[in-house]
Design a protein around this motif. Structure first.
Motif, PDB file in Angstrom:
ATOM      1  N   THR A   8       0.838  -1.183   0.000  1.00  0.00           N
ATOM      2  CA  THR A   8       0.000   0.000   0.000  1.00  0.00           C
ATOM      3  C   THR A   8       0.882   1.245   0.000  1.00  0.00           C
ATOM      4  OG1 THR A   8      -1.735  -1.138   1.224  1.00  0.00           O
ATOM      5  CG2 THR A   8      -1.772   1.268   1.282  1.00  0.00           C
ATOM      6  N   ARG A  14       0.659   9.164  -2.654  1.00  0.00           N
ATOM      7  CA  ARG A  14      -0.095   9.040  -3.916  1.00  0.00           C
ATOM      8  C   ARG A  14      -0.499  10.413  -4.421  1.00  0.00           C
ATOM      9  NH1 ARG A  14      -2.938   4.986  -0.967  1.00  0.00           N
ATOM     10  NH2 ARG A  14      -4.808   6.277  -1.054  1.00  0.00           N
ATOM     11  N   HIS A  20      -2.984   7.373  -9.253  1.00  0.00           N
ATOM     12  CA  HIS A  20      -4.400   7.050  -9.154  1.00  0.00           C
ATOM     13  C   HIS A  20      -4.611   5.560  -9.379  1.00  0.00           C
ATOM     14  CE1 HIS A  20      -5.369  11.311  -9.257  1.00  0.00           C
ATOM     15  NE2 HIS A  20      -4.471  11.422 -10.221  1.00  0.00           N
ATOM     16  N   GLU A  21      -5.755   5.074  -8.927  1.00  0.00           N
ATOM     17  CA  GLU A  21      -6.106   3.670  -9.136  1.00  0.00           C
ATOM     18  C   GLU A  21      -5.988   3.341 -10.616  1.00  0.00           C
ATOM     19  OE1 GLU A  21      -9.933   0.693  -8.678  1.00  0.00           O
ATOM     20  OE2 GLU A  21      -9.909   2.569  -7.568  1.00  0.00           O
ATOM     21  N   ARG A  45      -4.638   8.628 -16.473  1.00  0.00           N
ATOM     22  CA  ARG A  45      -5.967   8.379 -15.914  1.00  0.00           C
ATOM     23  C   ARG A  45      -7.037   8.917 -16.871  1.00  0.00           C
ATOM     24  NH1 ARG A  45      -8.926  11.252 -11.104  1.00  0.00           N
ATOM     25  NH2 ARG A  45     -10.402   9.645 -10.529  1.00  0.00           N
TER      26      ARG A  45
END
Length: 77
Positions: A8, A14, A20-21, A45
């Motif tokens: 993580t 981040r 980003h995811e 993204r």
């Protein structure tokens, strides 16, 4: 690190590095240190969002509409 080898990255880092995811990252060995780097050439993204939305709209339904008409449509008024 969990049993699957997943790590993580803290939210503060981040945000600082604009991660980003779905971002593609690589882990490289740099003289005994592990470094996490953004994968070169991977989509941003925004590019992933546009690709996911492509083909889901119908421009013919909104062609010729005024800005006010479009805003009403978007707001569901």
């Amino acid at each position: 690190m969990n049993s699957k080898g997943q790590v993580t990255i803290p939210a503060v880092l981040r945000a600082r590095h604009n991660l980003h995811e779905g971002d593609e990252l690589d882990v490289v060995d740099d003289g005994g240190k592990l470094c996490i780097i953004r994968r070169h050439g991977s989509d941003t993204r925004g590019q992933r969002l546009v690709r996911g939305m492509r083909g889901h709209g119908n421009a013919r339904d909104t062609a010729g509409m005024s800005t006010d008409e479009l805003m009403e449509l978007l707001r569901g008024e």
